[in-house]
Design a protein around this motif. Structure first.
Motif, PDB file in Angstrom:
ATOM      1  N   GLU A 280      52.770  11.946  52.721  1.00  0.00           N
ATOM      2  CA  GLU A 280      53.122  11.034  51.642  1.00  0.00           C
ATOM      3  C   GLU A 280      52.439  11.530  50.373  1.00  0.00           C
ATOM      4  OE1 GLU A 280      55.266   9.677  52.987  1.00  0.00           O
ATOM      5  OE2 GLU A 280      54.584   9.573  55.034  1.00  0.00           O
ATOM      6  N   ALA A 281      53.196  11.500  49.272  1.00  0.00           N
ATOM      7  CA  ALA A 281      52.631  11.977  48.016  1.00  0.00           C
ATOM      8  C   ALA A 281      51.423  11.117  47.634  1.00  0.00           C
ATOM      9  CB  ALA A 281      53.686  11.905  46.930  1.00  0.00           C
ATOM     10  N   GLY A 282      50.411  11.751  47.057  1.00  0.00           N
ATOM     11  CA  GLY A 282      49.190  10.998  46.778  1.00  0.00           C
ATOM     12  C   GLY A 282      48.484  11.479  45.542  1.00  0.00           C
ATOM     13  N   ALA A 283      47.225  11.815  45.713  1.00  0.00           N
ATOM     14  CA  ALA A 283      46.330  12.065  44.595  1.00  0.00           C
ATOM     15  C   ALA A 283      46.760  13.253  43.740  1.00  0.00           C
ATOM     16  CB  ALA A 283      44.935  12.310  45.145  1.00  0.00           C
ATOM     17  N   ARG A 284      46.146  13.355  42.574  1.00  0.00           N
ATOM     18  CA  ARG A 284      46.457  14.448  41.660  1.00  0.00           C
ATOM     19  C   ARG A 284      45.866  15.759  42.181  1.00  0.00           C
ATOM     20  NH1 ARG A 284      48.362  13.171  36.904  1.00  0.00           N
ATOM     21  NH2 ARG A 284      47.480  15.017  35.924  1.00  0.00           N
ATOM     22  N   PRO A 285      46.375  16.888  41.685  1.00  0.00           N
ATOM     23  CA  PRO A 285      45.915  18.186  42.196  1.00  0.00           C
ATOM     24  C   PRO A 285      44.463  18.502  41.837  1.00  0.00           C
ATOM     25  CG  PRO A 285      47.997  18.396  41.008  1.00  0.00           C
ATOM     26  CD  PRO A 285      47.500  17.014  40.757  1.00  0.00           C
ATOM     27  N   VAL A 286      43.782  19.176  42.754  1.00  0.00           N
ATOM     28  CA  VAL A 286      42.443  19.711  42.489  1.00  0.00           C
ATOM     29  C   VAL A 286      42.423  21.176  42.929  1.00  0.00           C
ATOM     30  CG1 VAL A 286      41.251  17.496  42.769  1.00  0.00           C
ATOM     31  CG2 VAL A 286      41.575  18.989  44.742  1.00  0.00           C
ATOM     32  N   GLU A 287      41.502  21.960  42.367  1.00  0.00           N
ATOM     33  CA  GLU A 287      41.447  23.388  42.692  1.00  0.00           C
ATOM     34  C   GLU A 287      40.950  23.595  44.121  1.00  0.00           C
ATOM     35  OE1 GLU A 287      39.783  25.892  39.634  1.00  0.00           O
ATOM     36  OE2 GLU A 287      38.997  27.286  41.139  1.00  0.00           O
ATOM     37  N   VAL A 288      41.673  24.405  44.874  1.00  0.00           N
ATOM     38  CA  VAL A 288      41.255  24.707  46.244  1.00  0.00           C
ATOM     39  C   VAL A 288      41.017  26.196  46.457  1.00  0.00           C
ATOM     40  CG1 VAL A 288      42.377  22.665  47.236  1.00  0.00           C
ATOM     41  CG2 VAL A 288      43.655  24.813  47.069  1.00  0.00           C
ATOM     42  N   GLY A 289      41.288  27.012  45.446  1.00  0.00           N
ATOM     43  CA  GLY A 289      41.039  28.444  45.584  1.00  0.00           C
ATOM     44  C   GLY A 289      41.260  29.166  44.269  1.00  0.00           C
ATOM     45  N   ARG A 290      40.539  30.278  44.092  1.00  0.00           N
ATOM     46  CA  ARG A 290      40.658  31.072  42.854  1.00  0.00           C
ATOM     47  C   ARG A 290      40.483  32.537  43.263  1.00  0.00           C
ATOM     48  NH1 ARG A 290      39.578  30.165  37.004  1.00  0.00           N
ATOM     49  NH2 ARG A 290      39.657  27.948  37.515  1.00  0.00           N
ATOM     50  N   PHE A 291      41.435  33.383  42.866  1.00  0.00           N
ATOM     51  CA  PHE A 291      41.444  34.765  43.348  1.00  0.00           C
ATOM     52  C   PHE A 291      41.808  35.721  42.211  1.00  0.00           C
ATOM     53  CE2 PHE A 291      42.825  31.786  46.541  1.00  0.00           C
ATOM     54  CZ  PHE A 291      42.008  32.071  47.623  1.00  0.00           C
ATOM     55  N   ARG A 292      41.267  36.936  42.308  1.00  0.00           N
ATOM     56  CA  ARG A 292      41.628  37.976  41.345  1.00  0.00           C
ATOM     57  C   ARG A 292      43.085  38.378  41.533  1.00  0.00           C
ATOM     58  NH1 ARG A 292      36.577  40.576  42.999  1.00  0.00           N
ATOM     59  NH2 ARG A 292      37.831  41.680  44.513  1.00  0.00           N
ATOM     60  N   LEU A 293      43.778  38.609  40.422  1.00  0.00           N
ATOM     61  CA  LEU A 293      45.152  39.085  40.524  1.00  0.00           C
ATOM     62  C   LEU A 293      45.207  40.572  40.842  1.00  0.00           C
ATOM     63  CD1 LEU A 293      47.226  37.402  37.715  1.00  0.00           C
ATOM     64  CD2 LEU A 293      47.670  37.365  40.159  1.00  0.00           C
ATOM     65  N   ARG A 294      44.221  41.304  40.346  1.00  0.00           N
ATOM     66  CA  ARG A 294      44.201  42.754  40.558  1.00  0.00           C
ATOM     67  C   ARG A 294      42.915  43.142  41.260  1.00  0.00           C
ATOM     68  NH1 ARG A 294      47.369  41.747  36.180  1.00  0.00           N
ATOM     69  NH2 ARG A 294      45.615  40.915  35.015  1.00  0.00           N
ATOM     70  N   GLU A 295      42.998  44.128  42.107  1.00  0.00           N
ATOM     71  CA  GLU A 295      41.803  44.584  42.820  1.00  0.00           C
ATOM     72  C   GLU A 295      40.828  45.223  41.845  1.00  0.00           C
ATOM     73  OE1 GLU A 295      42.689  46.050  47.077  1.00  0.00           O
ATOM     74  OE2 GLU A 295      44.430  46.551  45.868  1.00  0.00           O
ATOM     75  N   GLY A 296      39.534  45.062  42.086  1.00  0.00           N
ATOM     76  CA  GLY A 296      38.524  45.733  41.284  1.00  0.00           C
ATOM     77  C   GLY A 296      38.164  45.030  40.004  1.00  0.00           C
ATOM     78  N   GLY A 297      38.709  43.824  39.758  1.00  0.00           N
ATOM     79  CA  GLY A 297      38.388  43.096  38.537  1.00  0.00           C
ATOM     80  C   GLY A 297      37.045  42.404  38.631  1.00  0.00           C
ATOM     81  N   GLN A 298      36.729  41.646  37.597  1.00  0.00           N
ATOM     82  CA  GLN A 298      35.425  40.989  37.537  1.00  0.00           C
ATOM     83  C   GLN A 298      35.498  39.502  37.870  1.00  0.00           C
ATOM     84  OE1 GLN A 298      32.510  42.716  36.984  1.00  0.00           O
ATOM     85  NE2 GLN A 298      33.928  44.418  37.229  1.00  0.00           N
ATOM     86  N   ALA A 299      36.645  39.071  38.256  1.00  0.00           N
ATOM     87  CA  ALA A 299      36.815  37.648  38.545  1.00  0.00           C
ATOM     88  C   ALA A 299      36.008  37.269  39.783  1.00  0.00           C
ATOM     89  CB  ALA A 299      38.291  37.343  38.755  1.00  0.00           C
ATOM     90  N   PRO A 300      35.930  35.993  40.141  1.00  0.00           N
ATOM     91  CA  PRO A 300      35.150  35.579  41.305  1.00  0.00           C
ATOM     92  C   PRO A 300      35.587  36.328  42.568  1.00  0.00           C
ATOM     93  CG  PRO A 300      35.881  33.687  40.060  1.00  0.00           C
ATOM     94  CD  PRO A 300      36.544  34.880  39.451  1.00  0.00           C
TER      95      PRO A 300
END
Lengths: 157, 397
Positions: free
Chosen positions: A129-149
């Motif tokens: 059933e549809a419910g609460a608003r979205p929250v972040e569940v993951g964050r990933f680099r788009l390209r290999e070798g970057g400085q992102a998390p």
């Protein structure tokens, strides 16, 4: 190959995510010779199975968004010829799963951020059933070798 | 277990209607097939392809679909199917254990029929072999009936298990909802499935709206059809009334999306409601065509624009007639191939002109295409798709 437009580059990347009890992992980035689908509007609410994937710039501004219905499966469909209709649902979630999203090649975007519903419903079989608003569940680099998390920062699913 | 238990041989395009970037691509993967069982896998893929080609709307959309067979040889045949399972069942035959590339196994979540594979490995394998895939099916070389859904649809070689794959593809590739009105079963004793919550489902084939004017499939409902078409008089149980309309009538039938009441489906029955049902309802067909059309270019640009539907019966006939003339070869085939090549370059512009000049489009349809189609249909009837030959994926088509 279909030509792209200024808003839809002709090439895209398919991102493949795997999930299990330990969280969500980005396991593959595959270039494809096809434009990404048009971006979706931000959803007002999500079901427990839905995931929203957003491309984000270094300043964390969203440049592209896709809503992925039923990305995280909360139950299973069971097929049995002995059942009336031959099919039913069972509220036990699969131990692991996979989902993909096709995103445009966007030099301005550094990361893909996954949004989900904060908590799955605690009533067996009522998880969608549809419910609460979205929250972040993951964050990933788009390209290999970057400085992102580092990869594998997805939360529990 | 896993990749040490077999070898990826490669993909072969068994239905080739053009470049993968311009077509809707289905990839069929095998698990539990040894190298000496390659012919069995090829036979399973041929059977699936024939089945799919006979189901609307895949029949009309066939020229916009490529099918790829991904050959993967496992060290052992079959799948894991233990002697005991938490649901108390026994295997249909002897218990089996097999070292296979994608780790196919029955009895997942304590349910005998729940046949799963390592879906993450399947997807990354397919990504490498057929990057522009749109749907993935895995056929497991085991005769116990079973399957499962998700990004990867899995089915066994048991008779009629292919219906599992087609139903699950309705979910994963085309975004369709389940149209059945129960969760655990009509006879399960469930008490929490009486009334659907007041939230409109996002899928195109179920709704909580009972107003004809705002119904999302209203354009497919005949004005003579009652809306609602059926209502469940007892929301504590599944509706048992017979279909008051024809099998193909689109209306508003109460009982859908896992609830007895306050949720509606478009047709009395559909492949998204019942295993073994032969038809996708017209609403599901339309959703499938929309998804295929979103990634696959039309082959008949002008006719598609003029008719406003690349899957219109007349457009399909024109396309198949052209393909037949080309396939026959000779002077006619060569001329048609040259004409088709020129048309492929100029057609999109002509189609855009016809689409933006409705009077021109209507005149073209009335004065040129309709008489041509009528003459063709008198001569040939509606044509099936031209047979295509297999080739290794990645080879020039």
């Amino acid at each position: 190959m279909g030509p792209g437009t200024p808003d839809r580059p002709a090439r895209a990347t398919r991102l493949t995510f795997a999930y299990d009890a330990s969280g969500i992992r980005l396991i593959d980035r595959q270039p494809i010779s096809r434009p990404a689908p048009p971006a979706d509007e931000a959803p007002a609410q999500l079901t427990a199975s839905d995931i929203v994937a957003e491309l984000r710039t270094a300043a964390d501004a969203a440049t592209y968004r896709r809503v992925l219905p039923q990305a995280i499966r909360r139950d299973v469909e069971v097929f049995d010829p002995a059942l009336p209709g031959g099919v039913r649902r069972d509220p036990s979630p699969p131990a692991a799963g996979v989902f993909t999203v096709i995103v445009p090649e966007d030099p301005a975007a550094d990361e893909v951020v996954l949004l989900g519903r904060e908590e799955p419903a605690d009533v067996p079989g009522m998880a969608d059933e549809a419910g609460a608003r979205p929250v972040e569940v993951g964050r990933f680099r788009l390209r290999e070798g970057g400085q992102a998390p580092p990869e594998g920062t997805g939360g529990n699913v | 277990m896993g990749t040490s238990d077999g070898t990826v041989v490669g993909a072969t395009k068994v239905v080739d209607h053009g470049a993968d970037a311009d077509r809707w691509n289905l990839v069929v993967v095998g698990d539990g097939y040894r190298s000496d069982q390659q012919a069995d896998f090829e036979s399973a893929v041929t059977s699936l392809t024939s089945t799919l080609q006979g189901i609307a709307p895949f029949d009309a959309a066939w020229e916009r679909i490529n099918v790829h067979r991904l050959d993967v040889h496992s060290d052992e045949t079959g799948a894991d199917n233990p002697a005991t399972c938490a649901d108390g069942s026994s295997p249909a035959g002897a218990a089996t254990s097999a070292r296979t590339y994608f780790d196919a196994s029955f009895c997942n979540n304590g349910i005998r029929r729940l046949l799963v594979v390592d879906a993450a490995l399947v997807v990354t394998t397919v990504n490498a072999e057929v990057p522009e895939w749109d749907g993935i099916l895995v056929v497991v070389n085991h005769t116990e009936y079973g399957g499962s859904g998700g990004t990867v649809a899995v089915y066994s070689t048991a008779p009629s298990a292919v219906d599992i794959a087609i139903h699950e593809m309705g979910h994963s590739a085309f975004g369709l909802a389940d149209e059945y009105e129960y969760y655990a079963g009509c006879n399960s004793g469930e008490t929490d499935r009486n009334n659907h919550p007041a939230t409109e489902p996002s899928e195109p084939n179920v709704t909580i709206v009972s107003d004809r004017a705002t119904l999302k499939w209203r354009h497919l409902v005949d004005s003579a059809t009652d809306v609602p078409t059926t209502e469940n008089g007892d929301c504590t149980r599944c509706d048992t009334q017979a279909n008051p309309a024809s099998a193909t009538t689109i209306g508003l039938f109460e009982g859908a999306h896992y609830y007895h009441c306050d949720a509606y489906r478009p047709a009395f029955d559909c492949r998204m409601r019942t295993m073994g049902q032969a038809l996708f309802c017209a609403v599901c067909q339309e959703a499938i065509k929309k998804k295929i059309g979103a990634v696959a270019k039309p082959a008949c640009f002008v006719a598609s624009a003029v008719y406003g539907d690349p899957f219109h019966r007349d457009v399909v006939l024109l396309r198949r007639w052209r393909d037949r003339v080309i396939a026959r070869g000779g002077a006619g085939g060569t001329a048609m191939r040259l004409a088709a090549g020129t048309y492929a370059r100029l057609g999109p512009r002509a189609a855009q002109y016809a689409a933006t000049h409705p009077r021109v489009g209507r005149a073209l349809r009335r004065r040129a295409l309709v008489p041509l189609v009528a003459a063709l249909r008198r001569r040939t009837g509606d044509l099936p798709p031209v047979a295509v030959t297999a080739q290794r994926s990645g080879e020039k088509s």
